[in-house]
Write an enzyme that holds these catalytic residues in place. Structure first.
Site, PDB file in Angstrom:
ATOM      1  N   ASN A  11       0.874  -1.180   0.000  1.00  0.00           N
ATOM      2  CA  ASN A  11       0.000   0.000   0.000  1.00  0.00           C
ATOM      3  C   ASN A  11       0.908   1.225   0.000  1.00  0.00           C
ATOM      4  OD1 ASN A  11      -1.790   2.053   0.483  1.00  0.00           O
ATOM      5  ND2 ASN A  11      -2.397   1.369   2.534  1.00  0.00           N
ATOM      6  N   LYS A  13       0.124   4.255  -0.308  1.00  0.00           N
ATOM      7  CA  LYS A  13      -0.531   5.431   0.289  1.00  0.00           C
ATOM      8  C   LYS A  13      -0.296   6.662  -0.605  1.00  0.00           C
ATOM      9  CE  LYS A  13      -0.204   3.180   4.752  1.00  0.00           C
ATOM     10  NZ  LYS A  13      -0.094   3.277   6.207  1.00  0.00           N
ATOM     11  N   HIS A  97      -9.509   1.014   4.954  1.00  0.00           N
ATOM     12  CA  HIS A  97      -8.240   1.241   5.661  1.00  0.00           C
ATOM     13  C   HIS A  97      -8.477   2.176   6.848  1.00  0.00           C
ATOM     14  CE1 HIS A  97      -4.149   2.463   6.540  1.00  0.00           C
ATOM     15  NE2 HIS A  97      -3.767   1.383   5.893  1.00  0.00           N
ATOM     16  N   GLU A  99      -6.875   4.591   7.933  1.00  0.00           N
ATOM     17  CA  GLU A  99      -6.687   6.020   7.625  1.00  0.00           C
ATOM     18  C   GLU A  99      -7.940   6.597   6.973  1.00  0.00           C
ATOM     19  OE1 GLU A  99      -3.009   5.479   5.516  1.00  0.00           O
ATOM     20  OE2 GLU A  99      -2.047   4.905   7.395  1.00  0.00           O
ATOM     21  N   GLU A 169      -5.158  -4.899  10.613  1.00  0.00           N
ATOM     22  CA  GLU A 169      -4.147  -3.871  10.838  1.00  0.00           C
ATOM     23  C   GLU A 169      -4.442  -3.148  12.150  1.00  0.00           C
ATOM     24  OE1 GLU A 169      -2.308  -2.674   6.722  1.00  0.00           O
ATOM     25  OE2 GLU A 169      -3.873  -1.276   7.285  1.00  0.00           O
ATOM     26  N   GLY A 175       2.728   2.345  10.855  1.00  0.00           N
ATOM     27  CA  GLY A 175       3.694   3.432  10.689  1.00  0.00           C
ATOM     28  C   GLY A 175       4.384   3.845  11.981  1.00  0.00           C
ATOM     29  N   SER A 215       3.624  -2.061  10.450  1.00  0.00           N
ATOM     30  CA  SER A 215       5.075  -2.134  10.681  1.00  0.00           C
ATOM     31  C   SER A 215       5.657  -3.506  10.350  1.00  0.00           C
ATOM     32  CB  SER A 215       5.419  -1.734  12.124  1.00  0.00           C
ATOM     33  OG  SER A 215       5.046  -0.382  12.348  1.00  0.00           O
TER      34      SER A 215
HETATM   35  P1  13P Z   1       3.170   0.394   7.726  1.00  0.00           P
HETATM   36  O1  13P Z   1       3.708  -0.882   7.118  1.00  0.00           O
HETATM   37  O2  13P Z   1       3.894   1.613   7.245  1.00  0.00           O
HETATM   38  O3  13P Z   1       3.047   0.310   9.209  1.00  0.00           O
HETATM   39  O4  13P Z   1       1.666   0.574   7.158  1.00  0.00           O
HETATM   40  C1  13P Z   1       0.787  -0.481   7.248  1.00  0.00           C
HETATM   41  C2  13P Z   1      -0.429  -0.121   6.477  1.00  0.00           C
HETATM   42  O5  13P Z   1      -1.187   0.750   6.862  1.00  0.00           O
HETATM   43  C3  13P Z   1      -0.690  -0.856   5.231  1.00  0.00           C
HETATM   44  O6  13P Z   1      -1.972  -0.597   4.761  1.00  0.00           O
END
Ligand code: 13P
Length: 255
Positions: A11, A13, A97, A99, A169, A175, A215
């Protein structure tokens, strides 16, 4: 137990201009080679969907999107429809997601419409669920995940369910460098599979891949991917470099 082929999904982003995305996609295609023992999906931003799709043509790496609007077309300024994605040979789409839930107000009900629309339009949803830190600390993890799974998948038929991909997740691990322990992750993955069995029957639940996200890195992936109910990863940060993403693909192939 059904064997589920591991899936590694990137992803990206809101990162990469089309030119940068093409360069990264080329490196990932080279790293993936002709391997078919792991499924690989990359989800660039919409502005790079078409150009990355051209790079992936003829490779084993599949093209994903990070969102969609459930309607086919119309007055939805700024949105992208399933038809538009299909026209660019997108096969997978990340939905729900954290976010999108937290920063853009997406509700379980709206995410449910997206899941149903994706399935109807031959796009495979990568449907995300996960608890916040406050929810985990309050002991509400399983309850939160149950609500998200049941509400997000309402109305999905047993046959269509086999096309689902779920991503667990934990929001506090995204992150942050704070990865869930293998025990924490496996517990929730097994719980999700139990919910899927209730919704769609045990044989269908055994076919659905449940990815871990938050992560995930080459250093922690082998242990996570060795868990019974962890069928791959949805990768943010480590998907933005071909080297780390390639190492994650290799780690998944070894399991
Ligand atoms: P990270 O791997 O940067 O923690 O992000 C995970 C994520 O949100 C994948 O959709």
């Amino acid at each position: 137990m059904t064997h589920r082929k591991k899936l590694i999904a990137g992803n990206w982003k809101m990162n990469k201009t089309p030119a940068d995305a093409v360069a990264l996609a080329r490196e990932i295609v080279a790293a993936a080679g002709q391997r078919t023992d792991v499924d690989i999906v990359i989800c660039p931003p919409f502005t790079a969907t078409e150009s990355v799709g051209k790079v992936l043509d003829g490779s084993t790496v599949k093209l994903g999107a990070q969102n969609l609007h459930p309607e086919k077309s119309g007055a939805f300024t700024g949105e992208i429809s399933p038809d538009m994605l299909r026209a660019l040979f997108v096969s997978h789409v990340i939905l729900g997601h954290s976010e999108r839930r937290a920063l853009f107000g997406e509700t379980d009900a709206f995410i449910n419409l997206k899941v149903l629309s994706a399935l109807k339009n031959q796009l495979r949803p990568i449907f995300c669920v996960g608890e916040t830190l406050a929810e985990r600390e309050a002991g509400a993890t399983l309850k939160v995940v149950q609500t998200q799974v049941e509400a997000g998948l309402e109305g999905v038929g047993r046959e269509a369910a086999a096309d689902l991909i779920i991503a667990y997740e934990p929001v506090w691990a995204i992150g942050t460098g704070k990865v869930a322990t293998t025990a924490q992750a496996q517990e929730v993955h097994a719980f999700i599979r139990m919910l899927l069995a209730k919704l769609f029957t045990e044989p269908v639940a055994q076919k659905i891949r449940i990815l871990y996200g938050g992560s995930m890195k080459p250093a922690n992936a082998p242990e996570l991917l060795a868990q019974t109910d962890i069928d791959g990863g949805l990768i943010g940060g480590a998907s933005l470099e071909a080297r780390s993403f390639g190492e994650l693909i290799t780690a998944a192939a070894a399991k």
